[in-house]
Write an enzyme that holds these catalytic residues in place. Sequence first.
Site, mmCIF file in Angstrom:
data_model
loop_
_atom_site.group_PDB
_atom_site.id
_atom_site.type_symbol
_atom_site.label_atom_id
_atom_site.label_comp_id
_atom_site.label_asym_id
_atom_site.label_seq_id
_atom_site.Cartn_x
_atom_site.Cartn_y
_atom_site.Cartn_z
ATOM 1 N N SER A 197 0.806 -1.215 0.000
ATOM 2 C CA SER A 197 0.000 0.000 0.000
ATOM 3 C C SER A 197 0.844 1.274 0.000
ATOM 4 O O SER A 197 0.339 2.349 -0.305
ATOM 5 C CB SER A 197 -0.951 0.013 1.203
ATOM 6 N N ASP A 442 -2.580 6.041 11.714
ATOM 7 C CA ASP A 442 -1.767 5.645 10.570
ATOM 8 C C ASP A 442 -0.525 6.520 10.547
ATOM 9 O O ASP A 442 -0.585 7.683 10.138
ATOM 10 C CB ASP A 442 -2.563 5.787 9.276
ATOM 11 N N HIS A 445 1.582 5.310 6.261
ATOM 12 C CA HIS A 445 1.253 5.890 4.960
ATOM 13 C C HIS A 445 1.388 7.414 5.027
ATOM 14 O O HIS A 445 1.690 7.974 6.079
ATOM 15 C CB HIS A 445 -0.160 5.488 4.534
#
Length: 470
Positions: A197, A442, A445
Amino acid sequence: MASSLKSLFFSVPRTQILLIVSLLLSLIIFSVTQTSHSRPTNLASTVASRLLFAANSFISPFSSISSSNTCLVLDSESNCTLSSVTVIEKTTTTTPDHDNPTKNYDQESYNDSVKNPSSCNIFDGKWVVDDDDPNPLYSPGSCPFIDDAFNCFKNGRPDSDYLRYKWRPHGCQIPRFDGRKMLEMLRGKKLVFVGDSLNRNMWEALVCALRESLKDKSRLYEVSGRRHLRTKGFFSFKFRDYKCSIDFIKSPFLVQEWKISDKKGSRRETLRLDMIQGSSSKYYDADIIIFNTGHWWTHHKTFKGNNYFQEGSHVYNRLEVREAYTKALRTWAQWTDENIDSNRTKVFFRGYSASHFRKGQWNSGGYCHEETNPITNESSIASYPWMMGILESVIAEMKTPVFYLNITKMTDYRQDGHPSIYRQQQPGLGIQRSPGMMMIQDCSHWCLPGVPDFWNQLLYAVLLISSHQQ
């Protein structure tokens, strides 16, 4: 010291290199030497270029690592011969402002002249606020293709200073991203991101940056959408007027996730270290492939390595994750050498993207939402990831030229660039963390627009220089 030459820049033959040198009227200097395999004690005096451009003491962001045992590393403990390449500076009508190297950059004059080549490591630099070019490549909230998980603006992040920082290498400048020019370079081609990702983060950023350059944005369309990504692990966009596609293929380990039946007939997951993921049939013939793998090797099940890693019919009771990662990368390298036509396909490998969890991990209360400025002290960044040393060693043994985008250090400074609590829509301007409050954040990312846009800027620079060699 013996002289040698490996056609490192997109496999350009020696005859073409000599012709290019002639056409550029000796503006490009070949410096080809080979250092011993032992670590140089003085980079400035011992490291020599194996590349197309003049070089001195730094690591090339644009070079390939090949079977010449040339490694591209920032790790001071690695035993490698280092390489370097020039970042081309433009002729301008004004005196260059070295304190602000982007100020007088004339993008339109790129085709007119190449002057004052100088070598530097574009991955060694700092993040600066550039008031002369304050805007990101696309406005926050403007691109409909950003996943909600990366859309910090949509999810209510109240601060925006993280969008003002630009990456500035020490001692040189990199060309500004020009979406129309990149689309021309990609005309009729297929570019594929293969990995986890974090590569999806980079892929979405590139699609959005290229979309911004289109006058008619309806000329960009989804070949296969999010539903296909969930079911098939494949997502593709096509730019109609340029007849090019930019795809993402989910392959977090690069090797094949597997299932076996135990003696009781129960099915359980394993990872086939000896088998490339089956989706490789969708990208082996692409014009440009950008691989990555890394973060999934830090997950608990993978890192623990009990009854999980498999070769052939054998499942290891216990295998250290470093050994498993090495085996997986060698499987990828062998597949690449046997299946990729380097005369057609440019192969990139993007390095490890830093995470910034504080006081825990993603599933144990780790957080980063309090960070609103980059790290400025180099001594405060993390040590070089063990995975990258293994990656560099594997790539050094390959016959296929692999261009290493070593973004680890530049990402390590950007503790402020993660979605943190803005990984999903929040009421108002966000949620205040209170004592004892558990919230999954998160810190791996990146917000878009944001840090991955500069990975794409480096990719653009490689392709731009390559296009001038053809």
